[in-house]
Design a protein around this motif. Structure first.
Motif, PDB file in Angstrom:
ATOM      1  N   VAL A   1       0.872  -1.181   0.000  1.00 55.53           N
ATOM      2  CA  VAL A   1       0.000   0.000   0.000  1.00 55.53           C
ATOM      3  C   VAL A   1       0.907   1.228   0.000  1.00 55.53           C
ATOM      4  N   SER A   2       0.873   2.006  -1.061  1.00 57.77           N
ATOM      5  CA  SER A   2       1.767   3.160  -1.173  1.00 57.77           C
ATOM      6  C   SER A   2       1.334   4.270  -0.225  1.00 57.77           C
ATOM      7  N   PRO A   3       2.274   5.148   0.181  1.00 63.56           N
ATOM      8  CA  PRO A   3       1.906   6.287   1.035  1.00 63.56           C
ATOM      9  C   PRO A   3       0.844   7.168   0.393  1.00 63.56           C
ATOM     10  N   GLU A   4       0.895   7.321  -0.942  1.00 63.32           N
ATOM     11  CA  GLU A   4      -0.100   8.161  -1.622  1.00 63.32           C
ATOM     12  C   GLU A   4      -1.511   7.567  -1.503  1.00 63.32           C
ATOM     13  N   VAL A   5      -1.584   6.242  -1.550  1.00 62.95           N
ATOM     14  CA  VAL A   5      -2.887   5.588  -1.402  1.00 62.95           C
ATOM     15  C   VAL A   5      -3.378   5.705   0.036  1.00 62.95           C
ATOM     16  N   TRP A   6      -2.492   5.476   0.992  1.00 63.78           N
ATOM     17  CA  TRP A   6      -2.875   5.577   2.398  1.00 63.78           C
ATOM     18  C   TRP A   6      -3.382   6.977   2.729  1.00 63.78           C
ATOM     19  N   ASP A   7      -2.777   7.993   2.152  1.00 61.25           N
ATOM     20  CA  ASP A   7      -3.142   9.375   2.482  1.00 61.25           C
ATOM     21  C   ASP A   7      -4.145   9.968   1.500  1.00 61.25           C
ATOM     22  N   TYR A   8      -4.682   9.172   0.587  1.00 64.17           N
ATOM     23  CA  TYR A   8      -5.617   9.698  -0.415  1.00 64.17           C
ATOM     24  C   TYR A   8      -6.825  10.311   0.287  1.00 64.17           C
ATOM     25  N   ARG A   9      -7.191  11.520  -0.153  1.00 63.07           N
ATOM     26  CA  ARG A   9      -8.269  12.260   0.506  1.00 63.07           C
ATOM     27  C   ARG A   9      -9.298  12.737  -0.505  1.00 63.07           C
ATOM     28  N   ILE A  10     -10.527  12.807  -0.053  1.00 65.39           N
ATOM     29  CA  ILE A  10     -11.606  13.457  -0.792  1.00 65.39           C
ATOM     30  C   ILE A  10     -12.253  14.466   0.146  1.00 65.39           C
ATOM     31  N   GLY A  11     -12.299  15.728  -0.297  1.00 60.46           N
ATOM     32  CA  GLY A  11     -12.841  16.766   0.570  1.00 60.46           C
ATOM     33  C   GLY A  11     -12.046  16.922   1.850  1.00 60.46           C
ATOM     34  N   GLY A  12     -10.751  16.606   1.794  1.00 61.04           N
ATOM     35  CA  GLY A  12      -9.903  16.711   2.976  1.00 61.04           C
ATOM     36  C   GLY A  12      -9.982  15.513   3.904  1.00 61.04           C
ATOM     37  N   VAL A  13     -10.860  14.551   3.617  1.00 65.33           N
ATOM     38  CA  VAL A  13     -11.048  13.381   4.480  1.00 65.33           C
ATOM     39  C   VAL A  13     -10.222  12.213   3.965  1.00 65.33           C
ATOM     40  N   GLN A  14      -9.450  11.596   4.834  1.00 63.41           N
ATOM     41  CA  GLN A  14      -8.614  10.457   4.458  1.00 63.41           C
ATOM     42  C   GLN A  14      -9.510   9.241   4.219  1.00 63.41           C
ATOM     43  N   VAL A  15      -9.526   8.753   2.990  1.00 62.18           N
ATOM     44  CA  VAL A  15     -10.528   7.779   2.559  1.00 62.18           C
ATOM     45  C   VAL A  15     -10.440   6.465   3.328  1.00 62.18           C
ATOM     46  N   ILE A  16      -9.247   5.871   3.448  1.00 64.50           N
ATOM     47  CA  ILE A  16      -9.133   4.560   4.095  1.00 64.50           C
ATOM     48  C   ILE A  16      -9.512   4.649   5.570  1.00 64.50           C
ATOM     49  N   ARG A  17      -9.061   5.681   6.250  1.00 64.16           N
ATOM     50  CA  ARG A  17      -9.443   5.852   7.661  1.00 64.16           C
ATOM     51  C   ARG A  17     -10.955   6.008   7.805  1.00 64.16           C
ATOM     52  N   LYS A  18     -11.555   6.808   6.907  1.00 65.49           N
ATOM     53  CA  LYS A  18     -12.998   7.020   6.988  1.00 65.49           C
ATOM     54  C   LYS A  18     -13.741   5.723   6.730  1.00 65.49           C
ATOM     55  N   TRP A  19     -13.276   4.954   5.749  1.00 64.20           N
ATOM     56  CA  TRP A  19     -13.891   3.655   5.457  1.00 64.20           C
ATOM     57  C   TRP A  19     -13.884   2.778   6.707  1.00 64.20           C
ATOM     58  N   PHE A  20     -12.730   2.722   7.378  1.00 63.87           N
ATOM     59  CA  PHE A  20     -12.612   1.874   8.560  1.00 63.87           C
ATOM     60  C   PHE A  20     -13.451   2.402   9.722  1.00 63.87           C
ATOM     61  N   SER A  21     -13.601   3.718   9.823  1.00 61.12           N
ATOM     62  CA  SER A  21     -14.304   4.292  10.975  1.00 61.12           C
ATOM     63  C   SER A  21     -15.756   3.836  11.056  1.00 61.12           C
ATOM     64  N   PHE A  22     -16.343   3.439   9.925  1.00 60.90           N
ATOM     65  CA  PHE A  22     -17.713   2.940   9.936  1.00 60.90           C
ATOM     66  C   PHE A  22     -17.784   1.451  10.247  1.00 60.90           C
ATOM     67  N   ARG A  23     -16.658   0.766  10.298  1.00 61.76           N
ATOM     68  CA  ARG A  23     -16.655  -0.689  10.426  1.00 61.76           C
ATOM     69  C   ARG A  23     -15.884  -1.178  11.643  1.00 61.76           C
ATOM     70  N   LYS A  24     -15.347  -0.286  12.437  1.00 63.29           N
ATOM     71  CA  LYS A  24     -14.588  -0.727  13.605  1.00 63.29           C
ATOM     72  C   LYS A  24     -15.529  -1.098  14.756  1.00 63.29           C
ATOM     73  N   ARG A  25     -14.936  -1.532  15.871  1.00 60.74           N
ATOM     74  CA  ARG A  25     -15.731  -2.056  16.984  1.00 60.74           C
ATOM     75  C   ARG A  25     -16.753  -1.044  17.483  1.00 60.74           C
TER      76      ARG A  25
END
Length: 325
Positions: free
Chosen positions: A203-227
């Motif tokens: 997973v490249s750093p650019e992919v990890w830090d990819y943002r839409i509207g300033g929101v980090q996409v992968i983190r946001k994706w996970f935030s809806f699916r975590k415990r």
């Protein structure tokens, strides 16, 4: 279950042709693409996971092939470029111009402008190149559901994939301890995303830090699916969660990383094209006004309504087919 219905948007939905564009219309541009696309019916949080977005479908009535485009614009573009311009071409052009992180960097000097501003080139060759890269952008955003037949590396119905040597790989199962993970992190030297005890490499750093509207996409994706998901608790329905991490979520995460990786590859070309369009001859607002295209006529800005049926009194055993006003 539905607390904010949008009858007009639902009326415009079609599983085969419709594409939805969304943007952060109420604010100036933020880091990341200024527009995103989906073939699914979006909700009010579609653009970046919070409110403030606007959704524009490609078609007002997909079954009637009625494009959601200001009347006269496609005809003007057809005359300008010397070839037929379709609504799909226009959507693709918007994706090519504004669907990358170079767009907000280019227009950061005009923060007062809200929503996306799309410069229209007069150059037929530039138009064609932007449309080409924009079609690939929409193909990636829609996970291969739209414009797939035009992509040389596409498989019908399959999600877009990076080249085999660059594809992300799950090397330690997520949720192996039979619990939902509660954290996600990234290690740049090894290019590894850790999700609880699970690990995904390549997973490249650019992919990890990819943002839409300033929101980090992968983190946001996970935030809806975590415990404990990062959502506003509104009803007891929020407490109904999977007991363990579904294996499908790992597949979804790999699909997301592949898609973001392909978008990262496109961005340098999109940035170059945006620079070329912005510095070249443009179709101006005055041109559109003098051509009678702007302002848009009132009928074109109204939401489509369900067709009215006959108001005849139903006979025995018949049901009324009237729609409410």
């Amino acid at each position: 279950m539905i607390d904010f219905p949008r009858p007009a948007l639902r009326l415009a939905h079609d599983d085969r042709r419709q594409i939805y564009l969304s943007e952060l219309h109420t604010e100036s541009v933020r880091p990341g693409p200024a527009v995103s696309f989906t073939a699914l019916l979006p909700d009010v949080h579609h653009f970046k996971g919070t409110e403030g977005g606007r959704v524009a479908p490609l078609y007002r009535h997909p079954h009637q092939s009625e494009p959601n485009v200001t009347p006269g614009l496609l005809q003007l573009l057809t005359r300008t470029y010397g070839g037929t311009v379709t609504a799909e071409d226009l959507f693709a052009y918007i994706a090519g111009i504004a669907g990358h992180s170079g767009y907000p960097r280019r227009f950061a000097a005009t923060p007062a402008h809200r929503g996306a501003r799309i410069p229209l080139t007069r150059d037929p060759a530039l138009w064609a190149e932007v449309v080409e890269v924009g079609r690939r952008t929409v193909w990636i955003h829609t996970y291969g559901q739209r414009f797939g037949s035009e992509q040389r590396d596409s498989t019908p119905g399959a999600a877009p994939r990076l080249p085999p040597a660059e594809q992300p790989e799950c090397v330690a199962a997520i949720g192996e301890n039979h619990e939902l993970p509660d954290r996600i992190s990234y290690d740049a030297p090894t290019r590894t995303v850790s999700v609880g005890t699970g690990r995904i490499r390549r997973v490249s750093p650019e992919v990890w830090d990819y943002r839409i509207g300033g929101v980090q996409v992968i983190r946001k994706w996970f935030s809806f699916r975590k415990r404990r998901p990062d959502v506003e608790r509104q009803t007891p329905l929020n407490d109904i969660l999977p007991v363990t991490w579904p294996s499908r979520w790992t597949v979804d995460l790999l699909d997301l990383i592949n898609a973001l990786g392909l978008l990262v590859v496109l961005e340098p070309r999109q940035a170059r094209l945006l620079d070329a369009v912005s510095s070249g001859p443009l179709i101006t607002t005055d041109d559109l006004k003098s051509g009678g295209i702007l302002p848009a006529p009132a009928y074109a800005t109204k939401e489509p309504k369900p067709p009215r049926k006959s108001r005849r009194t139903p006979g025995p055993g018949q049901e009324s087919l009237d729609f409410p006003n």
